[in-house]
Design a protein around this motif. Structure first.
Motif, PDB file in Angstrom:
ATOM      1  N   SER A   1       8.189 -62.873  28.413  1.00 50.62           N
ATOM      2  CA  SER A   1       8.887 -63.995  29.026  1.00 50.62           C
ATOM      3  C   SER A   1       8.239 -64.421  30.334  1.00 50.62           C
ATOM      4  CB  SER A   1      10.356 -63.640  29.260  1.00 50.62           C
ATOM      5  OG  SER A   1      10.433 -62.564  30.150  1.00 50.62           O
ATOM      6  N   CYS A   2       7.242 -63.698  30.807  1.00 48.85           N
ATOM      7  CA  CYS A   2       6.643 -64.093  32.093  1.00 48.85           C
ATOM      8  C   CYS A   2       5.871 -65.386  31.917  1.00 48.85           C
ATOM      9  CB  CYS A   2       5.714 -63.016  32.631  1.00 48.85           C
ATOM     10  SG  CYS A   2       4.879 -63.579  34.127  1.00 48.85           S
ATOM     11  N   PRO A   3       6.250 -66.422  32.679  1.00 50.76           N
ATOM     12  CA  PRO A   3       5.580 -67.708  32.508  1.00 50.76           C
ATOM     13  C   PRO A   3       4.113 -67.659  32.916  1.00 50.76           C
ATOM     14  CG  PRO A   3       7.129 -67.786  34.361  1.00 50.76           C
ATOM     15  CD  PRO A   3       7.325 -66.461  33.677  1.00 50.76           C
ATOM     16  N   ILE A   4       3.770 -66.685  33.725  1.00 54.75           N
ATOM     17  CA  ILE A   4       2.406 -66.659  34.245  1.00 54.75           C
ATOM     18  C   ILE A   4       1.506 -65.768  33.399  1.00 54.75           C
ATOM     19  CG2 ILE A   4       1.062 -65.926  36.270  1.00 54.75           C
ATOM     20  CD1 ILE A   4       3.288 -67.048  37.954  1.00 54.75           C
TER      21      ILE A   4
ATOM     22  N   PRO B   1      12.039 -54.717  36.085  1.00 53.92           N
ATOM     23  CA  PRO B   1      10.612 -54.654  35.742  1.00 53.92           C
ATOM     24  C   PRO B   1       9.700 -54.855  36.950  1.00 53.92           C
ATOM     25  CG  PRO B   1      11.769 -56.038  34.161  1.00 53.92           C
ATOM     26  CD  PRO B   1      12.783 -55.638  35.196  1.00 53.92           C
ATOM     27  N   THR B   2      10.126 -55.683  37.882  1.00 52.15           N
ATOM     28  CA  THR B   2       9.243 -55.968  39.015  1.00 52.15           C
ATOM     29  C   THR B   2       9.371 -54.966  40.153  1.00 52.15           C
ATOM     30  OG1 THR B   2      10.907 -57.565  39.680  1.00 52.15           O
ATOM     31  CG2 THR B   2       8.897 -58.442  38.715  1.00 52.15           C
ATOM     32  N   TYR B   3      10.316 -54.053  40.097  1.00 53.31           N
ATOM     33  CA  TYR B   3      10.459 -53.167  41.265  1.00 53.31           C
ATOM     34  C   TYR B   3       9.239 -52.258  41.408  1.00 53.31           C
ATOM     35  CZ  TYR B   3      12.490 -50.354  44.964  1.00 53.31           C
ATOM     36  OH  TYR B   3      12.699 -49.726  46.176  1.00 53.31           O
TER      37      TYR B   3
ATOM     38  N   HIS C   1      -0.976 -62.200  40.554  1.00 55.33           N
ATOM     39  CA  HIS C   1      -0.386 -63.509  40.270  1.00 55.33           C
ATOM     40  C   HIS C   1       1.121 -63.576  40.091  1.00 55.33           C
ATOM     41  CE1 HIS C   1      -4.303 -65.287  40.205  1.00 55.33           C
ATOM     42  NE2 HIS C   1      -4.731 -64.331  39.409  1.00 55.33           N
ATOM     43  N   CYS C   2       1.815 -62.508  40.367  1.00 56.25           N
ATOM     44  CA  CYS C   2       3.268 -62.553  40.165  1.00 56.25           C
ATOM     45  C   CYS C   2       3.908 -63.521  41.154  1.00 56.25           C
ATOM     46  CB  CYS C   2       3.866 -61.161  40.336  1.00 56.25           C
ATOM     47  SG  CYS C   2       5.657 -61.139  40.283  1.00 56.25           S
ATOM     48  N   ALA C   3       4.769 -64.393  40.648  1.00 54.48           N
ATOM     49  CA  ALA C   3       5.432 -65.373  41.508  1.00 54.48           C
ATOM     50  C   ALA C   3       6.798 -64.867  41.970  1.00 54.48           C
ATOM     51  CB  ALA C   3       5.590 -66.690  40.763  1.00 54.48           C
ATOM     52  N   LYS C   4       7.153 -63.687  41.565  1.00 55.65           N
ATOM     53  CA  LYS C   4       8.446 -63.094  41.932  1.00 55.65           C
ATOM     54  C   LYS C   4       9.612 -64.002  41.558  1.00 55.65           C
ATOM     55  CE  LYS C   4       5.559 -60.805  44.818  1.00 55.65           C
ATOM     56  NZ  LYS C   4       4.524 -61.006  45.778  1.00 55.65           N
ATOM     57  N   CYS C   5       9.511 -64.587  40.386  1.00 53.52           N
ATOM     58  CA  CYS C   5      10.552 -65.520  39.956  1.00 53.52           C
ATOM     59  C   CYS C   5      11.675 -64.796  39.217  1.00 53.52           C
ATOM     60  CB  CYS C   5       9.938 -66.584  39.056  1.00 53.52           C
ATOM     61  SG  CYS C   5       9.271 -65.911  37.517  1.00 53.52           S
ATOM     62  N   GLN C   6      11.424 -63.554  38.821  1.00 56.50           N
ATOM     63  CA  GLN C   6      12.397 -62.704  38.125  1.00 56.50           C
ATOM     64  C   GLN C   6      12.804 -63.227  36.745  1.00 56.50           C
ATOM     65  OE1 GLN C   6      12.344 -59.969  39.307  1.00 56.50           O
ATOM     66  NE2 GLN C   6      11.824 -60.332  41.437  1.00 56.50           N
ATOM     67  N   THR C   7      11.950 -64.047  36.186  1.00 54.84           N
ATOM     68  CA  THR C   7      12.221 -64.520  34.826  1.00 54.84           C
ATOM     69  C   THR C   7      12.192 -63.369  33.827  1.00 54.84           C
ATOM     70  OG1 THR C   7      11.260 -66.633  35.427  1.00 54.84           O
ATOM     71  CG2 THR C   7      11.390 -66.164  33.064  1.00 54.84           C
ATOM     72  N   CYS C   8      11.414 -62.347  34.147  1.00 59.67           N
ATOM     73  CA  CYS C   8      11.257 -61.217  33.225  1.00 59.67           C
ATOM     74  C   CYS C   8      12.465 -60.278  33.219  1.00 59.67           C
ATOM     75  CB  CYS C   8      10.010 -60.416  33.617  1.00 59.67           C
ATOM     76  SG  CYS C   8       9.977 -59.965  35.361  1.00 59.67           S
ATOM     77  N   ALA C   9      13.266 -60.321  34.283  1.00 59.13           N
ATOM     78  CA  ALA C   9      14.251 -59.252  34.501  1.00 59.13           C
ATOM     79  C   ALA C   9      15.268 -59.106  33.373  1.00 59.13           C
ATOM     80  CB  ALA C   9      14.959 -59.477  35.825  1.00 59.13           C
TER      81      ALA C   9
ATOM     82  N   ASP D   1       2.149 -58.708  33.291  1.00 57.11           N
ATOM     83  CA  ASP D   1       2.631 -57.712  32.344  1.00 57.11           C
ATOM     84  C   ASP D   1       3.093 -56.460  33.101  1.00 57.11           C
ATOM     85  OD1 ASP D   1       2.940 -55.785  30.383  1.00 57.11           O
ATOM     86  OD2 ASP D   1       1.208 -56.448  29.212  1.00 57.11           O
ATOM     87  N   ASN D   2       4.381 -56.379  33.337  1.00 60.14           N
ATOM     88  CA  ASN D   2       4.906 -55.241  34.085  1.00 60.14           C
ATOM     89  C   ASN D   2       4.838 -53.938  33.289  1.00 60.14           C
ATOM     90  OD1 ASN D   2       5.676 -56.507  36.600  1.00 60.14           O
ATOM     91  ND2 ASN D   2       7.160 -57.638  35.379  1.00 60.14           N
ATOM     92  N   GLY D   3       4.876 -54.057  31.974  1.00 60.77           N
ATOM     93  CA  GLY D   3       4.698 -52.859  31.153  1.00 60.77           C
ATOM     94  C   GLY D   3       3.298 -52.284  31.361  1.00 60.77           C
TER      95      GLY D   3
HETATM   96  S1  SF4 Z   1       8.407 -63.312  35.284  1.00 58.86           S
HETATM   97 FE1  SF4 Z   1       6.286 -62.851  35.786  1.00 58.86          FE
HETATM   98  S2  SF4 Z   1       5.896 -63.952  37.667  1.00 58.86           S
HETATM   99 FE2  SF4 Z   1       8.111 -63.864  37.423  1.00 58.86          FE
HETATM  100  S3  SF4 Z   1       8.713 -62.009  38.522  1.00 58.86           S
HETATM  101 FE3  SF4 Z   1       8.409 -61.416  36.402  1.00 58.86          FE
HETATM  102  S4  SF4 Z   1       6.290 -60.707  36.355  1.00 58.86           S
HETATM  103 FE4  SF4 Z   1       6.506 -61.900  38.221  1.00 58.86          FE
END
Ligand code: SF4
Ligand code: SF4
Ligand code: SF4
Lengths: 540, 312
Positions: free
Chosen positions: A192-195, A136-138, A111-119, A198-200
């Protein structure tokens, strides 16, 4: 080989292309620390990995090594490793092998939207000067692509169109193996991921795959960690005889120092509390278990330590890399508590012990003895009136480091604060704190890892944010002078190890008078029964 | 008389619902996982505001567990309707993401309104006639406004998002063909909605009649070209969405409620015990030397051994 400027991957697929190094961090590109630690020239550098190490191990990820896996000697061996990886990847998504995390993992994969909100919430990524490899998303994205390509049912064309492709060659896999150990599993990004991705967790599962299927893990966690703990009794290597000797010595020392008779109780059947410390305390910070003994005795608590194998060491590195080892260690802890017929286990000042025993083990074993945090017990004692406390004895700047495992993962936030507000007049928060804290940079076992040049990575990159926070918390004092002693209260062994290393590395004790220790030491330091201060700055 | 539009609509709706149901059932049937909650957990009564939990309490297992469902609902709504997390942690993306999502919510809301309109029509309510007729007229007015607002917001959001996905480095790096298709798809929905509602004052009324025909499998009036496009794109998107990460529409609830906030303790005699007992008796096949599950050992076997038996 010495690189002259920062290297950062330009695309996800770069991870599969062989090169000397996928990433390199140039120190001049790191965000500066507050003065007087802002001049990189005056700080220790980042030692280069030796040529031998690069020759011998798969070291093409970045500037350091944690897993240190030898390069495959033959193409057959390489093929066997690749196969092992994919067989493990499949098992991660079966309920028999991974019921423990199947739901959160699958949800995070799909379900990751690749929005990079977590970065920007990741201290490693931001403080590396935003090197792409630490985003985190790499690693999550590489893992996700492998999942869609090799595990998830559906047409290959659609999956690759929707999710992008990747080449699952040994270059990719060996880099992923190291990359699984460039994240402290602090899970700040997940908040912080809106969805709800959990990258951890993805990193955690990746580590499990390598360990549980391929038998690959850092020796500090496995051979010297859980294996030694299960065999000898403690990851420190102390057997039951050694631990008792050690504690005898600590008791004596406490008695001498305070004039109050301290005698640790062992294996008391039917005691109210079985206290389990991180055994690292007995060796590195003996005043912590010593202060506990003193406080518990003074408050008239019915308590005991156990001298049974494993049960005198609350460490459970399984939490960081292997469900089987996690369950084995937790099983011993719970077994002994039952044997002693105690009312509850109290988890000492150790973050990952809290999480492993407090919440994770909850769903591995039925009918367990309940577990309570030492933060709660300390709060209860401090406000019970059983101790006579004089806060003016702690009249120096004190700040609190929140161990992620205690706050973010368990919601134990206020007890330790209420204690500090009560006994430390100059208590001030770090920003941000509580459940939004930053990891010390030693999480997920990093604090005990210093192989090759990894300590430099921990100091310059993963611990940088904490160092910055510490300096900012004491920003109202003169950081150019060590005259005013400042205290970082870090109620977690792992975090203390990392903070000790940070203060040494940056010379913060001598330059700015910054010291560290646990919470119980401050409580005992405030006790009016002690004629001399408990905290001995010269010894710290 | 049934037309191709009837068939396509039923098919699109069915695929959407089946796709969503499959996702939901799959998640709901997954085994109980280990606790992995992340604080703040909003149902922690009196403690959620600072991220606290019952684990702070002395003998917490003896206190009655109080779950504040209202607290959960508020956080969930803020997150879904306002994208609060994105607002707080990724402001620049929010300016694209919020209108995109909100535009979509408005159009989905419009479908609900039009279904009501269809029912009015089927019940013989005539526009402007009698009090129900007045309500019907007002409803269509709202439909027109919401349709235009949704179209404008959504189109702006979709284009802005497309721009960001193309030109912001870290977004482009993680995008793939599907990402762009999704943005274009959504953009087309909003554009066609805008054309339908913005260029044809009679569109709401005609749509209500169309919905009446679709609900009752009865006759359909003539669909304007714009309506044909709009409906066609929407149906294709409905069938496609469950196959993509956008299915978080269905699963977000689980990701929050079942994982992030799932903190039910395993109390003796409680509801988790049986599930746990069954799970730890499953066979393990992890192959590392310290496990050697081989599909024959159970989790209990693994946990009660040391993994180093072979060394002895
Ligand atoms: S905030 Fe969540 S949905 Fe957005 S890129 Fe990071 S892991 Fe993916
Ligand atoms: S878990 Fe912590 S260290 Fe790891 S990616 Fe997330 S924020 Fe960074
Ligand atoms: S070492 Fe401490 S701060 Fe870092 S992840 Fe663990 S508990 Fe958190």
């Amino acid at each position: 080989m010495s690189k002259t400027s920062t290297i950062s991957p330009k695309s996800i697929k770069d991870i599969s292309k062989s090169s000397d190094q996928l990433a390199h961090v140039d120190l001049k590109d790191l965000p500066p620390l507050p003065p007087p630690y802002d001049d990189m020239e005056k700080l220790p550098g980042f030692k280069a990995l030796s040529e031998e190490a690069r020759e011998k191990f798969d070291a093409s990820l970045d500037d350091t090594l944690v897993v240190s896996h030898p390069k495959p000697a033959t193409p057959e061996e390489e093929e066997r490793l690749v196969k092992g990886f994919f067989s493990g990847l499949e098992k991660l998504f079966t309920k028999e092998n991974n019921w423990t995390f199947l739901e959160p993992l699958t949800m995070s994969m799909e379900h990751c939207a690749k929005c990079q909100t977590c970065a920007t919430d990741c201290p490693v990524f931001t403080m590396s000067g935003e090197n792409e490899v630490y985003r985190p998303t790499y690693r999550a994205e590489v893992m996700r692509r492998l999942y869609f390509k090799h595990v998830k049912k559906g047409t290959k064309v659609f999956n690759s169109f929707q999710n992008g492709g990747i080449d699952g060659n040994w270059t990719t896999i060996s880099r992923l193996m190291e990359l699984a150990y460039r994240c402290t599993l602090c899970r700040r990004c997940a908040q912080s991921c809106p969805i709800g991705v959990d990258n951890g967790l993805i990193t955690h599962e990746l580590r499990k795959l390598f360990s549980m299927e391929m038998g690959i893990s850092p020796k500090e966690l496995h051979e010297k960690g859980t294996v030694q703990q299960l065999k000898v009794g403690s990851s420190t290597g102390m057997n039951p005889v050694a631990i008792k000797d050690n504690v005898d010595f600590i008791d004596e020392d406490m008695t001498d120092r305070t004039g109050i008779k301290v005698e640790t109780k062992w294996d008391v059947e039917g005691a109210d509390i079985l206290l389990i410390h991180n055994a690292g305390e007995f060796l590195a910070w003996p005043e912590n278990p010593g202060a506990f003994a003193l406080m518990l005795e003074a408050a008239g608590v019915s308590w005991t330590l156990s001298s049974d194998l494993v049960a005198y060491d609350g460490v459970n590195y399984g939490l960081f890399y292997d469900d089987a080892q996690l369950a084995r260690v937790a099983a011993r802890h719970l077994e002994v508590a039952k044997k002693l017929k105690v009312k509850k286990i109290v988890m000492g000042e150790c973050g990952h012990e809290h999480k492993a025993l407090g919440v994770i083990a909850d769903r591995v074993f039925n009918n367990s003895i309940p577990r309570e945090s030492a933060m709660t017990l300390m709060e209860e004692i401090v406000f019970s009136g059983k101790l006579s406390l004089d806060p003016s004895k702690n009249d120096f700047p004190v700040t609190l480091h929140d161990p992620c495992n205690i706050t973010r993962a368990m919601g134990i936030v206020e007890p330790q604060r209420r204690v500090l507000r009560h006994i430390a007049p100059q208590f001030r928060e770090m920003e941000p704190h509580g459940t939004r804290n930053y990891c010390c940079g030693g999480g997920s076992g990093f604090a005990i890892m210093s192989g090759h040049n990894f300590a430099d990575w921990r100091m310059h990159i993963s611990g940088r944010m904490k160092m910055k926070q510490i300096l900012e918390a004491f920003g109202d004092t003169d950081l150019y002078s060590d005259e005013v002693k400042k205290y970082i209260c870090a109620p977690c062994s792992n975090c203390k190890g990392q903070i000790r290393d940070l203060l040494d590395f940056y010379g913060a004790k001598t330059t700015s008078g910054i010291y560290y220790g646990g919470l119980v030491e401050l409580i005992v330091n405030a006790m009016t029964d002690l004629s001399e201060p408990f905290l001995d700055w010269d010894m710290m | 008389m049934l037309t191709a539009w009837h068939v396509l609509t039923y098919l699109g709706a069915a695929l959407f619902l089946i796709g969503g149901a499959v996702r939901i059932i799959r998640v709901a049937r997954m085994p109980l996982h280990l606790r992995w909650e992340l604080y703040p957990v909003p149902h922690e009564k009196g403690k959620a505001h600072y991220g606290g939990s019952v684990l702070e309490e002395t003998d917490w297992w003896l206190t009655k567990r109080e779950v504040d469902h209202w607290g959960e609902l508020v956080v969930m709504l803020e997150e879904i309707l306002l994208l609060k997390g994105v607002w707080e942690h990724n402001r620049s993306l929010w300016y694209a993401s919020f209108p995109l999502h909100f535009g979509l919510y408005l159009l989905i809301g419009n479908i609900a309104l039009l279904i009501v309109g269809g029912i009015f029509e089927l019940s013989g309510v005539q526009l402007g006639v009698g009090s129900m007729g007045q309500v019907f007229s007002f409803l269509l007015l709202v439909v027109s406004g919401v349709g235009i607002a949704g179209g404008v917001m959504g189109l702006f959001g979709a284009l802005f998002m497309l721009y960001k996905r193309l030109f912001v480095r870290q977004l482009r790096m993680y995008a793939n063909a599907g990402t762009y298709l999704n943005a274009i798809f959504l953009g087309a929905i909003f554009l066609s909605a805008l054309v339908v509602f913005g260029t044809d004052a009679n569109a709401p009324q005609r749509l209500a009649t169309i919905y009446a025909g679709l609900i009752s499998a009865g006759n359909l009036p003539h669909l304007t070209l714009a309506m044909q496009w709009h409906l066609g794109i929407c149906l294709a998107f409905a069938a496609y969405l469950p196959l993509t990460h956008m299915s978080h529409l269905f699963t977000k609830y689980f990701m929050y409620h079942d994982i992030r906030w799932e903190d039910t303790p395993n109390t003796p005699g409680g509801k988790l015990e049986d599930r746990i007992a069954a799970q730890v008796n499953q066979k393990v096949s992890w192959a590392a030397p310290h496990i050697q599950g081989g599909g024959t050992k159970t989790w209990v076997d693994v946990a009660t051994s040391t993994g180093a038996e072979d060394d002895k």
